[in-house]
Motif scaffolding. Sequence first.
Motif, PDB file in Angstrom:
ATOM      1  N   ALA A  35      17.346  -0.253  10.532  1.00 41.77           N
ATOM      2  CA  ALA A  35      18.075  -1.464  10.143  1.00 41.77           C
ATOM      3  C   ALA A  35      18.758  -2.096  11.350  1.00 41.77           C
ATOM      4  O   ALA A  35      18.758  -3.324  11.520  1.00 41.77           O
ATOM      5  N   THR A  36      19.326  -1.270  12.211  1.00 40.11           N
ATOM      6  CA  THR A  36      19.997  -1.759  13.413  1.00 40.11           C
ATOM      7  C   THR A  36      19.021  -2.460  14.340  1.00 40.11           C
ATOM      8  O   THR A  36      19.288  -3.554  14.854  1.00 40.11           O
ATOM      9  N   ILE A  37      17.884  -1.841  14.562  1.00 37.68           N
ATOM     10  CA  ILE A  37      16.879  -2.398  15.472  1.00 37.68           C
ATOM     11  C   ILE A  37      16.344  -3.725  14.943  1.00 37.68           C
ATOM     12  O   ILE A  37      16.198  -4.697  15.695  1.00 37.68           O
ATOM     13  N   MET A  38      16.063  -3.796  13.652  1.00 35.66           N
ATOM     14  CA  MET A  38      15.510  -5.025  13.097  1.00 35.66           C
ATOM     15  C   MET A  38      16.528  -6.155  13.161  1.00 35.66           C
ATOM     16  O   MET A  38      16.194  -7.282  13.550  1.00 35.66           O
ATOM     17  N   ALA A  39      17.769  -5.893  12.801  1.00 28.96           N
ATOM     18  CA  ALA A  39      18.787  -6.938  12.816  1.00 28.96           C
ATOM     19  C   ALA A  39      19.038  -7.434  14.242  1.00 28.96           C
ATOM     20  O   ALA A  39      19.121  -8.647  14.489  1.00 28.96           O
ATOM     21  N   ALA A  40      19.143  -6.506  15.200  1.00 26.78           N
ATOM     22  CA  ALA A  40      19.395  -6.901  16.583  1.00 26.78           C
ATOM     23  C   ALA A  40      18.234  -7.719  17.150  1.00 26.78           C
ATOM     24  O   ALA A  40      18.442  -8.684  17.895  1.00 26.78           O
ATOM     25  N   GLY A  41      17.017  -7.357  16.788  1.00 25.30           N
ATOM     26  CA  GLY A  41      15.860  -8.089  17.280  1.00 25.30           C
ATOM     27  C   GLY A  41      15.736  -9.489  16.704  1.00 25.30           C
ATOM     28  O   GLY A  41      15.040 -10.346  17.257  1.00 25.30           O
ATOM     29  N   MET A  42      16.405  -9.745  15.591  1.00 21.68           N
ATOM     30  CA  MET A  42      16.372 -11.065  14.967  1.00 21.68           C
ATOM     31  C   MET A  42      17.360 -12.037  15.603  1.00 21.68           C
ATOM     32  O   MET A  42      17.224 -13.261  15.475  1.00 21.68           O
ATOM     33  N   VAL A  43      18.372 -11.521  16.277  1.00 20.66           N
ATOM     34  CA  VAL A  43      19.459 -12.361  16.792  1.00 20.66           C
ATOM     35  C   VAL A  43      18.996 -13.412  17.806  1.00 20.66           C
ATOM     36  O   VAL A  43      19.335 -14.600  17.662  1.00 20.66           O
ATOM     37  N   PRO A  44      18.225 -13.057  18.870  1.00 19.16           N
ATOM     38  CA  PRO A  44      17.946 -14.041  19.924  1.00 19.16           C
ATOM     39  C   PRO A  44      17.273 -15.339  19.447  1.00 19.16           C
ATOM     40  O   PRO A  44      17.773 -16.426  19.766  1.00 19.16           O
ATOM     41  N   PRO A  45      16.171 -15.288  18.691  1.00 17.49           N
ATOM     42  CA  PRO A  45      15.556 -16.556  18.297  1.00 17.49           C
ATOM     43  C   PRO A  45      16.466 -17.413  17.416  1.00 17.49           C
ATOM     44  O   PRO A  45      16.501 -18.644  17.564  1.00 17.49           O
ATOM     45  N   ILE A  46      17.196 -16.772  16.505  1.00 20.89           N
ATOM     46  CA  ILE A  46      18.085 -17.537  15.615  1.00 20.89           C
ATOM     47  C   ILE A  46      19.220 -18.155  16.421  1.00 20.89           C
ATOM     48  O   ILE A  46      19.562 -19.335  16.251  1.00 20.89           O
ATOM     49  N   ALA A  75      11.847 -29.825  25.888  1.00 19.01           N
ATOM     50  CA  ALA A  75      10.922 -28.767  25.456  1.00 19.01           C
ATOM     51  C   ALA A  75      11.667 -27.651  24.739  1.00 19.01           C
ATOM     52  O   ALA A  75      11.202 -27.121  23.720  1.00 19.01           O
ATOM     53  N   GLU A  76      12.851 -27.271  25.260  1.00 19.11           N
ATOM     54  CA  GLU A  76      13.636 -26.223  24.611  1.00 19.11           C
ATOM     55  C   GLU A  76      14.150 -26.696  23.253  1.00 19.11           C
ATOM     56  O   GLU A  76      14.231 -25.917  22.300  1.00 19.11           O
ATOM     57  N   GLN A  77      14.499 -27.969  23.159  1.00 17.98           N
ATOM     58  CA  GLN A  77      14.938 -28.503  21.869  1.00 17.98           C
ATOM     59  C   GLN A  77      13.817 -28.420  20.836  1.00 17.98           C
ATOM     60  O   GLN A  77      14.057 -28.099  19.667  1.00 17.98           O
ATOM     61  N   GLU A  78      12.589 -28.683  21.269  1.00 16.75           N
ATOM     62  CA  GLU A  78      11.442 -28.578  20.358  1.00 16.75           C
ATOM     63  C   GLU A  78      11.233 -27.133  19.932  1.00 16.75           C
ATOM     64  O   GLU A  78      10.994 -26.840  18.759  1.00 16.75           O
ATOM     65  N   ASN A  79      11.324 -26.206  20.893  1.00 15.57           N
ATOM     66  CA  ASN A  79      11.171 -24.787  20.550  1.00 15.57           C
ATOM     67  C   ASN A  79      12.250 -24.336  19.579  1.00 15.57           C
ATOM     68  O   ASN A  79      12.016 -23.517  18.685  1.00 15.57           O
ATOM     69  N   GLY A  80      13.453 -24.889  19.742  1.00 14.87           N
ATOM     70  CA  GLY A  80      14.561 -24.499  18.886  1.00 14.87           C
ATOM     71  C   GLY A  80      14.369 -24.884  17.435  1.00 14.87           C
ATOM     72  O   GLY A  80      14.959 -24.267  16.536  1.00 14.87           O
ATOM     73  N   LYS A  81      13.533 -25.885  17.181  1.00 14.50           N
ATOM     74  CA  LYS A  81      13.325 -26.330  15.814  1.00 14.50           C
ATOM     75  C   LYS A  81      12.574 -25.310  14.961  1.00 14.50           C
ATOM     76  O   LYS A  81      12.641 -25.362  13.728  1.00 14.50           O
ATOM     77  N   SER A  82      11.869 -24.418  15.617  1.00 18.55           N
ATOM     78  CA  SER A  82      11.098 -23.424  14.847  1.00 18.55           C
ATOM     79  C   SER A  82      11.480 -21.986  15.158  1.00 18.55           C
ATOM     80  O   SER A  82      11.096 -21.077  14.419  1.00 18.55           O
ATOM     81  N   GLY A 142      10.262 -15.097  19.860  1.00 21.15           N
ATOM     82  CA  GLY A 142      10.580 -16.511  19.694  1.00 21.15           C
ATOM     83  C   GLY A 142      11.597 -17.025  20.686  1.00 21.15           C
ATOM     84  O   GLY A 142      11.712 -18.242  20.903  1.00 21.15           O
ATOM     85  N   ALA A 143      12.345 -16.116  21.313  1.00 25.08           N
ATOM     86  CA  ALA A 143      13.347 -16.531  22.307  1.00 25.08           C
ATOM     87  C   ALA A 143      12.824 -16.468  23.734  1.00 25.08           C
ATOM     88  O   ALA A 143      13.545 -16.837  24.663  1.00 25.08           O
ATOM     89  N   ILE A 144      11.594 -16.026  23.932  1.00 19.37           N
ATOM     90  CA  ILE A 144      11.061 -15.876  25.286  1.00 19.37           C
ATOM     91  C   ILE A 144      11.039 -17.194  26.060  1.00 19.37           C
ATOM     92  O   ILE A 144      11.397 -17.220  27.248  1.00 19.37           O
ATOM     93  N   PRO A 145      10.619 -18.341  25.474  1.00 15.28           N
ATOM     94  CA  PRO A 145      10.619 -19.586  26.258  1.00 15.28           C
ATOM     95  C   PRO A 145      11.996 -19.921  26.835  1.00 15.28           C
ATOM     96  O   PRO A 145      12.095 -20.426  27.952  1.00 15.28           O
ATOM     97  N   PHE A 146      13.055 -19.640  26.097  1.00 19.40           N
ATOM     98  CA  PHE A 146      14.410 -19.911  26.581  1.00 19.40           C
ATOM     99  C   PHE A 146      14.780 -18.936  27.703  1.00 19.40           C
ATOM    100  O   PHE A 146      15.350 -19.336  28.721  1.00 19.40           O
ATOM    101  N   ALA A 147      14.481 -17.657  27.514  1.00 19.80           N
ATOM    102  CA  ALA A 147      14.820 -16.649  28.521  1.00 19.80           C
ATOM    103  C   ALA A 147      14.020 -16.854  29.806  1.00 19.80           C
ATOM    104  O   ALA A 147      14.537 -16.655  30.910  1.00 19.80           O
ATOM    105  N   VAL A 180      20.629 -16.799  29.459  1.00 19.62           N
ATOM    106  CA  VAL A 180      20.148 -16.493  28.112  1.00 19.62           C
ATOM    107  C   VAL A 180      20.170 -14.990  27.832  1.00 19.62           C
ATOM    108  O   VAL A 180      20.683 -14.548  26.798  1.00 19.62           O
ATOM    109  N   ILE A 181      19.623 -14.186  28.735  1.00 16.77           N
ATOM    110  CA  ILE A 181      19.489 -12.758  28.449  1.00 16.77           C
ATOM    111  C   ILE A 181      20.844 -12.071  28.259  1.00 16.77           C
ATOM    112  O   ILE A 181      21.029 -11.323  27.282  1.00 16.77           O
ATOM    113  N   PRO A 182      21.841 -12.268  29.141  1.00 18.17           N
ATOM    114  CA  PRO A 182      23.150 -11.634  28.877  1.00 18.17           C
ATOM    115  C   PRO A 182      23.764 -12.069  27.550  1.00 18.17           C
ATOM    116  O   PRO A 182      24.378 -11.249  26.852  1.00 18.17           O
TER     117      PRO A 182
END
Length: 682
Positions: A541-552, A568-575, A587-592, A599-601
Amino acid sequence: MSSVINTSLVRLDVDLGSSTTDVINGLAAVVHAAGRATSAEALAENALEREAKSGTGVPGKVAIPHCRSEAVSEPTLAFARLTRPVDFNGPDGDADIVFLIAAPAGGGKEHLKILSKLARSLVKKDFIQALHEAKTEEEIVNVVDAVLNPAPKDPVAAAPAAATPATSSSVTRIVAITACPTGIAHTYMAADSLTQTAEGRDDVELVVETQGSSAVTPMDPKIIAAADAVIFATDVGVKDRERFAGIPVIESGVKRAINEPAKMIDEAIAASKNPNARKVAGSGQAVAAEEVGEKLGWGKRIQQAVMTGVSYMVPFVAAGGLLLALGFAFGGYDMANGWQAIATQFSLTNLPGNTIDIDGVATTFDRSGFLLYFGAVLFATGQGAMGFIVAALSGYTAYALAGRPGIAPGFVGGAISVTVGAGFIGGLVTGILAGLVALWISSWKVPRVIQSLMPVVIIPLLTSLVVGLVMFLILGRPLAAIMVGLQDWLGSMSGSSAVLLGIILGLMMCFDLGGPVNKAAYLFGTAGLSTGDEASMQIMATIMAAGMVPPIAMSIATMLRKKLFTPAEQENGKSSWLLGLAFISEGAIPFAAADPLRVIPAMMAGGATTGAISMALGVGSRAPHGGIFVVWAIEPWWGWLIALIAGTIVSTVVVIALKQFWPNKATAAEVAKAEAREVANA
């Protein structure tokens, strides 16, 4: 494919807007107006979802957005030549030529065939020039149709010269493989870039095999046998690599073949004349270690092999884990107490009651009848899938190191690991051991009469024997003791120690967003899920929740403070929020990738917060994947949502603060440029 484009689908010298969204919406409207789509909005939404995953800009200032959509009635190609170029994340700037490829949702791979044919033409300067110089819609249709439906060639004239051994000793015969992760554009662009360069030279003959999404036609073995050198221009593994065993090889990523084809061909020619050049290693081939001369160190090779094993293991985990969770949902949370007896002793015509005799003990369940039986069947199926995870991890790790001869010993080693109780740690060890032993045996110099037996009999036999002896006689018990100790430690976690583990797991999940560290944390979580113990479910549960945080978090940040992000980042943010909800950290890789220092810290801060809260509240998940869509398999669900929301808030606030008070100069310049364009167009 003659009907995929007509004049009603062509727009010349038009202004469709300043963003990828504007252009895609405009072309979707063109497709709808031509009667090829039932809804322009639905088509545009599907195309934008695909665009958000990665930009479709390609060399030549061309963009090729594409998608499948329920709104599309037949394969369609829309074209626009823009007066105002738009950024599609292409390698050489904004695109002024845009193709929208729309295919029916159930239309097979027609759009991939169109896309691959277009991509192969985009490296041809005369094709791009013709698109720029066309005066009418009819000319565009004719130019495009010529590449989608080339005229039949004279079979005699079309016979490949490379199939005939060269008569001149000054001609170097080269074979090449091109392949990219998606198997679409870059695969074919690299192939044609190499081919066109070779055609302009009289010192080389080149034959290319494209390993893309379209049908792969294996190269004639006679051509391979006559080759002096081979080029592997790939970002993924080469299929049937052992066909090229013993041939001098030049390897690179697929983009280098597009950008530096002449240099790669020159390197291949030089390798063909160098007796000490690196050669392709293969099963049963007597290829000495100094001839192989691997560019990568053994540490990096083993790391890549383990990641390969993990990537092949994940589908077993995802399918098996979700089936287990569904089994609990239908049959009740006491399903683990008697699933095997229920699934094997009962049937649709003989449904169980709520009390069942299991090994002479009357066991009572919360459910009965069809729900209990169906839940047991789902649980049994999930257990079958989960039973393969250690073997798959071991087998495909060995495969990544030694090729196909390593698969059988790797699977055998994984099965032995389960037998002796060594678990996933044993699977990692046996996978690496089997791969290295199989690779070593494949380098033996053996008589030609037994070479053909090496990959299918001798290597698997000897390697399996070595792995079995090592596990049963030496490593099995120590590794099993480590697993028992690990399980006992996890079971004893409480209070501050559990919170600390949650912080560590949260940091790992958000460090490289799908990379080796992220995958290591995920492997740690899924490894104990099949046991059903409380500590393992809390870790999951911890791993799944933490992995969901960056894209959201990145999606929310782009909505709250648009001016801190590029168009481009604004477009990526829409999805990216949807990817986050589905537990797709990538889903957060383009931003990072665009701004890693900020972004990463920020993402790690949010992941650590989520991990700490999830463990502190004792949240457990019976599902290994699915994100918000498997919330029914998480308990308590409210605690999990609190942890997810808290971490998302932390990451959002931190990334906005970092970008606000420590601005990225490149991002700021691009934002200013976009704002200037908007003012000029107002």
